[in-house]
Scaffold this motif. Structure first.
Motif, mmCIF file in Angstrom:
data_model
loop_
_atom_site.group_PDB
_atom_site.id
_atom_site.type_symbol
_atom_site.label_atom_id
_atom_site.label_comp_id
_atom_site.label_asym_id
_atom_site.label_seq_id
_atom_site.Cartn_x
_atom_site.Cartn_y
_atom_site.Cartn_z
ATOM 1 N N ALA A 150 107.266 39.758 27.973
ATOM 2 C CA ALA A 150 106.158 39.894 27.020
ATOM 3 C C ALA A 150 105.590 38.532 26.642
ATOM 4 N N LEU A 151 106.446 37.498 26.644
ATOM 5 C CA LEU A 151 105.968 36.153 26.329
ATOM 6 C C LEU A 151 105.072 35.633 27.447
ATOM 7 N N GLN A 200 99.360 34.811 29.418
ATOM 8 C CA GLN A 200 98.344 35.152 30.416
ATOM 9 C C GLN A 200 97.062 35.649 29.741
ATOM 10 N N LYS A 201 97.210 36.383 28.632
ATOM 11 C CA LYS A 201 96.049 36.944 27.944
ATOM 12 C C LYS A 201 95.269 35.896 27.159
ATOM 13 N N HIS A 256 96.199 42.566 19.833
ATOM 14 C CA HIS A 256 95.433 42.409 21.074
ATOM 15 C C HIS A 256 95.084 40.930 21.251
ATOM 16 N N PRO A 257 96.026 40.130 21.772
ATOM 17 C CA PRO A 257 95.764 38.693 21.934
ATOM 18 C C PRO A 257 94.723 38.420 23.012
ATOM 19 N N GLY A 258 94.045 37.296 22.877
ATOM 20 C CA GLY A 258 93.056 36.863 23.847
ATOM 21 C C GLY A 258 92.540 35.495 23.467
ATOM 22 N N LEU A 271 89.518 40.287 18.083
ATOM 23 C CA LEU A 271 88.520 40.432 19.150
ATOM 24 C C LEU A 271 87.726 41.716 18.934
ATOM 25 N N LEU A 272 86.509 41.718 19.433
ATOM 26 C CA LEU A 272 85.673 42.904 19.321
ATOM 27 C C LEU A 272 86.245 44.049 20.149
ATOM 28 N N ALA A 273 86.935 43.716 21.227
ATOM 29 C CA ALA A 273 87.579 44.725 22.074
ATOM 30 C C ALA A 273 88.938 44.201 22.475
ATOM 31 N N PRO A 274 89.870 45.111 22.775
ATOM 32 C CA PRO A 274 91.186 44.662 23.197
ATOM 33 C C PRO A 274 91.107 43.748 24.413
ATOM 34 N N ALA A 275 91.944 42.720 24.395
ATOM 35 C CA ALA A 275 91.955 41.760 25.518
ATOM 36 C C ALA A 275 92.453 42.451 26.772
#
Length: 409
Positions: free
Chosen positions: A323-324, A329-330, A391-393, A404-408
């Motif tokens: 997960a890390l 990556q995101k 939702h990271p990005g 974020l406006l949308a999930p990464a």
């Protein structure tokens, strides 16, 4: 040297595609490294009469190349990442094969250093190539399957050790030579049988340390510190406190592998479904309980069955560490992956350089105190994981930044 862009690899035979290479590498590396690890505690106690302090120093030496993994950035200025990874894997195999040839403190430390250079430089490159070559949407599941493939290859090696160690009175030298030689041969095959794959985003070949990656760096630091206690002292405890023989400790590792083959792909699905935040929180909370229970083995004199169960659960939880990777990556710029993999590996090993030796002395006073220290580290990691957004990005690396406006992706 044949160079092929990733988008053109669908024209290649399946066995020559990037995914096939990643799986082959994933199966080759653990045969040498895991065999070395499985025999290590018995080898150093039987042959060199190591105590807790000595094993601490050995692992401190082993982690120095991890601390210097940032040197990969300088090397990839002149050598392609894929080539460097294969050469490092050959080095790991050859050094592992020679381990029992020098059964003294100095010899063991020297071979450990050489094999560790191969292992850590390979792992740095491998993590970078995984994140460059695997699509973000498929990353959790694919990395989970790669972990399972590595466990499967190691399982075969461990079963062979368990079945043949006493039956054929095998020597440490024979097992190390066979496992190390296998890894080196597979690495050479990968080096010459596969084309060089060109990712769509050229990697920066300079030192990269970005402020917006601070949470990733912090979690890597704590992961490295916490991981060392498990790697160094959990297995050593099974030999020192409970008197496990080579075939017994290898049998325990085999149980770990069977569980990991089943669990690792499931962990990939869990990360995909529930997200990195929840997966990391679950891992760290579980590790807090496991490390406290390790301490209980000494406070309450619990038996070998509980110790073995804790060892398996501990290992199982570490599968969630993928997960890390997918969190980074995101949030990462695509061209940052290679240099940041090197920086992160160095950060991961800062504590690893001094912790084993320091905790080795603490072990002589109180083994339980070592595991309580690990529980505190896991609690710190839990606190850091609370800062991971759902939702990271890019631009939304922590909960302190706007969503974020949308999930990464």
């Amino acid at each position: 040297m044949q160079i092929i862009r990733l988008e053109d690899t669908h024209n290649l035979p399946f066995w020559r595609r990037p995914a096939a290479l990643l799986f082959l590498m994933a199966m080759a590396m653990p045969v040498a490294f895991s065999t070395w690890s499985a025999l290590l505690n018995n080898f150093v106690i039987d042959v060199a009469n190591f105590d807790g302090s000595d094993i601490g120093w050995l692992h401190t030496v082993r982690e120095i190349p991890g601390f210097l993994a940032i040197g990969v950035i300088a090397i990839i200025m002149f050598v392609r990442e894929q080539v460097l990874g294969m050469v490092a894997l050959v080095m790991l195999g050859v050094a592992t094969g020679l381990t029992a040839q020098f059964p003294t403190m100095g010899g063991i430390l020297t071979l450990t250093m050489l094999s560790s250079i191969g292992f850590h430089y390979y792992e740095t490159v491998n993590q970078s190539l995984q994140l460059q070559w695997i699509d973000k949407k498929k990353a959790p599941q694919t990395i989970g399957w790669l972990m399972a493939a590595g466990s499967g290859a190691t399982l075969v090696a461990y079963i062979l050790i368990v079945m043949t160690w006493r039956a054929y009175d095998l020597s440490y030298n024979f097992v190390y030579m066979v496992s190390g030689g296998f890894t080196a041969i597979v690495a050479l095959f990968c080096l010459f049988a596969y084309p060089q794959f060109e990712a769509p985003h050229p990697q920066l070949k300079t030192f990269v340390l970005r402020k917006r990656y601070w949470l990733y760096y912090a979690m890597q630091f704590m992961a490295g510190a916490r991981r060392q206690i498990f790697v160094v002292f959990a297995g050593f405890m099974m030999v020192e406190k409970f008197g496990f023989k080579v075939h017994e400790i290898t049998a325990l590792y085999t149980i770990n592998l069977v569980v990991n083959i089943i669990v690792a792909p499931l962990m990939g699905r869990i990360v995909f479904k529930f997200g990195e935040r929840r997966a990391l929180l679950f891992e760290y909370f579980g590790l807090i309980l496991v490390f406290l229970a390790y301490g209980g083995l000494y406070f309450f004199s619990w038996g070998v069955i509980i110790a073995s169960a804790l060892y398996v659960i501990d290992h199982m939880l570490f599968a969630l560490a993928l997960a890390l990777k997918t969190y980074f990556q995101k949030i990462a710029d695509p061209q940052d992956i290679a240099p940041t993999a090197a920086v992160a590996f160095t950060i991961n090993h800062i504590a690893a350089v001094f912790l084993p030796a320091g905790l080795g002395y603490l072990w002589l006073l109180s083994p339980a105190a070592v595991f309580v220290t690990a529980a505190c580290m896991a609690a710190t990691s839990f606190g850091l994981a609370l800062l991971v957004p759902r939702h990271p990005g890019p631009g939304h690396e922590t909960v302190f930044q706007g969503a974020l406006l949308a999930p990464a992706e």
